[in-house]
Design a protein around this motif. Structure first.
Motif, short mmCIF file in Angstrom:
data_model
loop_
_atom_site.label_atom_id
_atom_site.label_comp_id
_atom_site.label_asym_id
_atom_site.label_seq_id
_atom_site.Cartn_x
_atom_site.Cartn_y
_atom_site.Cartn_z
N MET A 1 24.70 44.08 52.12
CA MET A 1 24.31 45.31 53.17
C MET A 1 24.80 45.10 54.64
O MET A 1 25.29 45.60 55.86
CB MET A 1 23.14 44.71 53.79
N GLN B 1 17.60 42.37 54.96
CA GLN B 1 18.49 42.56 55.16
C GLN B 1 19.58 42.18 53.98
O GLN B 1 20.02 40.46 54.53
CB GLN B 1 19.28 42.62 56.37
N ASN C 1 29.60 53.12 50.37
CA ASN C 1 28.46 53.29 50.43
C ASN C 1 27.75 54.43 51.00
O ASN C 1 27.06 54.95 51.85
CB ASN C 1 27.66 52.27 51.46
#
Length: 437
Positions: free
Chosen positions: A27, A23, A293
């Motif tokens: 993110m 991660q 996103n």
């Protein structure tokens, strides 16, 4: 039962994310933005957030003992009622962090389940939510399940020396078994309700949560399904008739939205609801193109669909909310690289006709429209047609029955074989050409 606390006043929440090998920082920032929306939907106001960078997660404290002490001070300073972690916590981690912070500790899965419980309206949704909650909580037991003891026998049931925790686990397993049987009944009832629709073309709306599926359903079907700017506002599958101008009958099905890090036990509990989508002839994958996103959201949905074995169904990508996109190059790039697709605005009604035309094209390929002329004395044959086809209209005149029907490609040959016994006149219409058989 729905095991969640009804919130009379909005709680104050601190949210926590972890940066590690799998991660990256950007993110985690995005995940926490989404977690904040989830918290707001559940009834909490996010007053602060904390991000910890670690090479690997601490098995005892997730973010490390030192960072938990810092978190305890922050939550006290912010007068927080609850701390929500973006990643799933083990029971040991929950206990250890709770001991330091002295406030409620929740992870992403628990928060999603709370929202599902809050939005469950129908009997089926409540059963599914409770099943998911029990499976989630079965590894996080305290002494909170003794109220279920009335559902089991007393004397002679418990083994000697059985602890309270063992009793609780047994009660939960029993309740899960009861709910599983109820879900089987619900699934059978759904199957019966679906039978009349088996020869009707069905388009199921799937996609990330809060991308506008319910708004699109309302626009396509002129209905008034509940629409809220919240995550998981829709839990139950909703079926409505599509407004088309010709003889075709098309159904649109709205389904529960997906989300990143969706708990597997929750997916399993909602398989019954998603069966409506599995029975569809076409999946409309609705994507919020205005979301920064949207590509990651699209991939999440594709991953969940693959996990649920939806791979054989045709998919039309529907890029929604184009009215909120400032850069026109994004739309032109999508049209070049994401075919088959259509770009629309469900709320503004932009390019809805183009979407309807696309759906009709899929329906043309999947459903045959037949006009059949039979002698009236073949009434038994006419009755049998209802088992294999969607009979739209029957007219009787001068000893002749004229029948309009739609039949799926799967049943078409069976219908032709059935009709051959009576030497009928058949007109097969594909909306452009008409053939006689």
């Amino acid at each position: 039962f729905l095991y969640y606390n009804k919130i009379e006043k909005r709680e104050r929440a601190v949210i926590v994310g972890v940066v590690h090998d799998e991660q990256k920082r950007w993110m985690v920032d995005d995940y926490l933005n989404e977690l904040e929306l989830l918290a707001e939907t559940a009834g909490a106001d996010v007053v602060d957030r904390i991000i910890q960078e670690r090479e690997k997660l601490d098995p005892a404290y997730m973010i490390g003992r030192g960072k938990v002490k810092e978190l305890a001070l922050l939550s006290k300073y912010q007068d927080a009622d609850i701390i929500i972690f973006d990643d799933d916590l083990t029971p040991a981690q929950v206990k250890n962090i709770e001991d330091h912070c002295n406030v409620k500790i929740l992870d992403r899965s628990g928060l999603i389940l709370d929202i599902f419980a809050k939005h469950a309206r129908t009997h089926e949704a409540r059963i599914q939510v409770e099943l998911a909650q029990l499976r989630y909580l079965s590894t996080r037991l305290t002494r909170q399940w003794t109220h279920l003891s009335r559902q089991v026998g007393g004397i002679g049931v418990r083994g000697p020396g059985e602890t309270q925790l063992e009793t609780d686990r047994r009660l939960i397993r029993k309740r899960i078994a009861v709910l599983t049987k109820e879900m089987e009944k619900v699934a059978n009832q759904r199957q019966i309700r679906r039978k009349p629709r088996k020869n009707i073309f069905k388009a199921a709306l799937v996609g990330y949560t809060n991308v506008g599926k319910s708004t699109l359903l309302n626009t396509l079907t002129q209905s008034d399904v509940k629409v809220e700017n919240q995550l998981f506002a829709t839990l139950d599958a909703t079926v409505r008739s599509l407004q088309v101008e010709d003889h075709r009958r098309i159904l649109a099905i709205d389904t529960v939205g997906f989300i990143r890090k969706l708990p597997h036990h929750l997916v399993a509990s909602f398989k019954s609801t998603l069966e409506e989508a599995r029975e569809a002839d076409l999946l409309l994958h609705v994507i919020d193109v205005s979301h920064p996103n949207y590509i990651a959201q699209k991939k999440t949905v594709e991953s969940v669909l693959s996990e649920l074995h939806f791979g054989t169904l045709p998919v039309l990508k529907v890029f929604n909310k184009i009215d909120k996109v400032d850069d026109p190059h994004i739309i032109s790039h999508i049209k070049k690289t994401e075919q088959p697709c259509v770009c629309i605005s469900a709320s503004k009604g932009i390019f809805i006709k183009e979407l309807l035309d696309k759906i009709k094209q899929y329906a043309d390929r999947a459903i045959k429209h037949l006009k059949v002329t039979l002698p009236v004395q073949d009434s038994g044959l006419i009755a049998r047609l209802y088992s294999y086809a969607d009979v739209l209209n029957v007219e009787y005149s001068d000893g002749i029955a004229q029948i309009d029907l739609n039949v799926s490609l799967l049943n078409a040959e069976q219908v032709f074989k059935l009709l051959q016994k009576s030497e009928p006149i058949i007109e097969e219409t594909d909306h452009e050409n008409t053939r006689h058989r």
